[in-house]
Design an enzyme around this catalytic site. Structure first.
Site, PDB file in Angstrom:
ATOM      1  N   ARG A  65       6.768   0.611   8.566  1.00 51.03           N
ATOM      2  CA  ARG A  65       7.240   1.437   9.836  1.00 51.03           C
ATOM      3  C   ARG A  65       7.671   0.544  10.689  1.00 51.03           C
ATOM      4  NH1 ARG A  65       1.054   3.944   8.623  1.00 51.03           N
ATOM      5  NH2 ARG A  65       1.579   5.400   6.888  1.00 51.03           N
TER       6      ARG A  65
ATOM      7  N   CYS B 280       3.063  -3.376   4.046  1.00 48.26           N
ATOM      8  CA  CYS B 280       2.260  -2.096   4.449  1.00 48.26           C
ATOM      9  C   CYS B 280       2.882  -1.343   5.692  1.00 48.26           C
ATOM     10  CB  CYS B 280       0.826  -2.548   4.730  1.00 48.26           C
ATOM     11  SG  CYS B 280       0.469  -3.708   5.966  1.00 48.26           S
TER      12      CYS B 280
ATOM     13  N   ARG C 222       0.793 -30.193   9.928  1.00 46.66           N
ATOM     14  CA  ARG C 222       0.190 -29.248  10.672  1.00 46.66           C
ATOM     15  C   ARG C 222      -0.386 -27.992   9.257  1.00 46.66           C
ATOM     16  NH1 ARG C 222       5.035 -29.201  15.003  1.00 46.66           N
ATOM     17  NH2 ARG C 222       3.987 -30.967  16.034  1.00 46.66           N
TER      18      ARG C 222
ATOM     19  N   THR D 130       2.545  -1.933   8.856  1.00 46.28           N
ATOM     20  CA  THR D 130       2.947  -2.615  10.184  1.00 46.28           C
ATOM     21  C   THR D 130       2.952  -4.118   9.559  1.00 46.28           C
ATOM     22  OG1 THR D 130       0.465  -3.456  10.456  1.00 46.28           O
ATOM     23  CG2 THR D 130       1.660  -1.671  11.652  1.00 46.28           C
TER      24      THR D 130
ATOM     25  N   ASP E  52       0.983  -1.058  -0.088  1.00 44.35           N
ATOM     26  CA  ASP E  52      -0.035   0.088  -0.062  1.00 44.35           C
ATOM     27  C   ASP E  52       0.991   1.381  -0.222  1.00 44.35           C
ATOM     28  OD1 ASP E  52       0.796   0.280   2.654  1.00 44.35           O
ATOM     29  OD2 ASP E  52      -1.045   0.204   3.449  1.00 44.35           O
TER      30      ASP E  52
ATOM     31  N   HIS F 218       9.068 -24.218   9.362  1.00 45.40           N
ATOM     32  CA  HIS F 218       7.829 -24.929   9.897  1.00 45.40           C
ATOM     33  C   HIS F 218       6.348 -24.439   9.224  1.00 45.40           C
ATOM     34  CE1 HIS F 218      10.105 -25.587  13.849  1.00 45.40           C
ATOM     35  NE2 HIS F 218      10.471 -26.205  12.908  1.00 45.40           N
ATOM     36  N   ASN F 219       6.353 -23.307   8.573  1.00 39.17           N
ATOM     37  CA  ASN F 219       4.929 -22.754   8.305  1.00 39.17           C
ATOM     38  C   ASN F 219       4.647 -22.969   6.790  1.00 39.17           C
ATOM     39  OD1 ASN F 219       5.504 -20.443  10.697  1.00 39.17           O
ATOM     40  ND2 ASN F 219       3.968 -22.019  10.937  1.00 39.17           N
TER      41      ASN F 219
ATOM     42  N   ARG G 247       6.390 -33.736  10.492  1.00 41.20           N
ATOM     43  CA  ARG G 247       5.393 -33.188  11.329  1.00 41.20           C
ATOM     44  C   ARG G 247       4.802 -32.012  10.947  1.00 41.20           C
ATOM     45  NH1 ARG G 247       9.872 -31.903  14.158  1.00 41.20           N
ATOM     46  NH2 ARG G 247       9.818 -30.177  15.466  1.00 41.20           N
ATOM     47  N   HIS G 248       5.719 -31.047  10.256  1.00 44.50           N
ATOM     48  CA  HIS G 248       5.132 -29.651   9.981  1.00 44.50           C
ATOM     49  C   HIS G 248       4.314 -29.980   8.658  1.00 44.50           C
ATOM     50  CE1 HIS G 248       7.420 -28.296  13.004  1.00 44.50           C
ATOM     51  NE2 HIS G 248       8.718 -28.605  12.249  1.00 44.50           N
TER      52      HIS G 248
HETATM   53  C1  RB5 Z   1      -1.976   2.673   6.580  1.00 43.22           C
HETATM   54  O1  RB5 Z   1      -1.747   4.000   7.148  1.00 43.22           O
HETATM   55  C2  RB5 Z   1      -1.805   1.454   7.404  1.00 43.22           C
HETATM   56  O2  RB5 Z   1      -2.990   1.290   8.274  1.00 43.22           O
HETATM   57  C3  RB5 Z   1      -1.646   0.321   6.685  1.00 43.22           C
HETATM   58  O3  RB5 Z   1      -0.312   0.404   6.018  1.00 43.22           O
HETATM   59  C4  RB5 Z   1      -1.140  -0.992   7.593  1.00 43.22           C
HETATM   60  O4  RB5 Z   1      -0.406  -0.850   8.534  1.00 43.22           O
HETATM   61  C5  RB5 Z   1      -2.420  -1.663   8.040  1.00 43.22           C
HETATM   62  O5  RB5 Z   1      -2.212  -2.661   8.594  1.00 43.22           O
END
Ligand code: RB5
Length: 150
Positions: free
Chosen positions: A109, A65, A136, A67, A8, A98-99, A132-133
């Site tokens: 950020r 994105c 799962r 986070t 994004d 594992h996943n 085993r994975h």
């Molecule tokens: C955008 O501001 C922010 O919410 C998005 O990039 C993300 O972190 C959402 O999970």
């Protein structure tokens, strides 16, 4: 291997750095946007990468994105996608080992560019352990099958 990547607006800058890194390693990429810092909605881009995996245009996906959370929860709604939010060398390794995460999500950020690139390198170069994975991961995918049948 071909990697589909999208972000994004919050992840746009880091996506560019990741693309440069992948290209420097001669890894084929598909950049599915976004292409500027203009505000967009992360689920739209998570879906684009998920669809690229589903229809065979790409083998793995990377989503960025702010986070990594929004991309992770969105991509995991799509059938066949195991999207892991990565935030350390250890989670990068385990997501593959594992996943069998076919998508990783990163927070632009919440981490430094150099760290993000190292995590990607670890994820790409760590084989799935199987054993085993395998059972799962299959159980994870079975959950979505059961949901659809109800
Ligand atoms: C955008 O501001 C922010 O919410 C998005 O990039 C993300 O972190 C959402 O999970």
């Amino acid at each position: 291997m071909k990697i589909a990547i999208a972000s994004d607006h919050a992840g746009f800058g880091l996506k560019g750095e990741i693309l440069k890194f992948l290209e420097s390693r001669n890894i084929r990429t598909i950049d599915l946007g976004t292409y500027s810092e203009e505000s967009v909605d992360y689920p739209d881009y998570a879906e684009k990468v998920a669809d690229a995996l589903t229809d065979g245009r790409a083998d793995k996906g990377i989503l960025v994105c702010g986070t990594g959370i929004g991309m992770s929860v969105s991509a995991n709604k799509k059938k066949g996608i195991v999207a892991a939010l990565i935030y350390s060398d250890y989670t990068a390794e385990m997501a593959a080992k594992h996943n069998r995460a076919n998508v990783i999500t990163l927070g632009a950020r919440t981490m430094q560019k150099e760290d993000a690139i190292r995590y990607i390198d670890i994820w790409m170069n760590t084989p799935f352990e199987g054993g085993r994975h395998e059972k799962r991961v299959r159980k994870v995918l079975d959950i979505e099958k059961e949901q659809k049948e109800k």
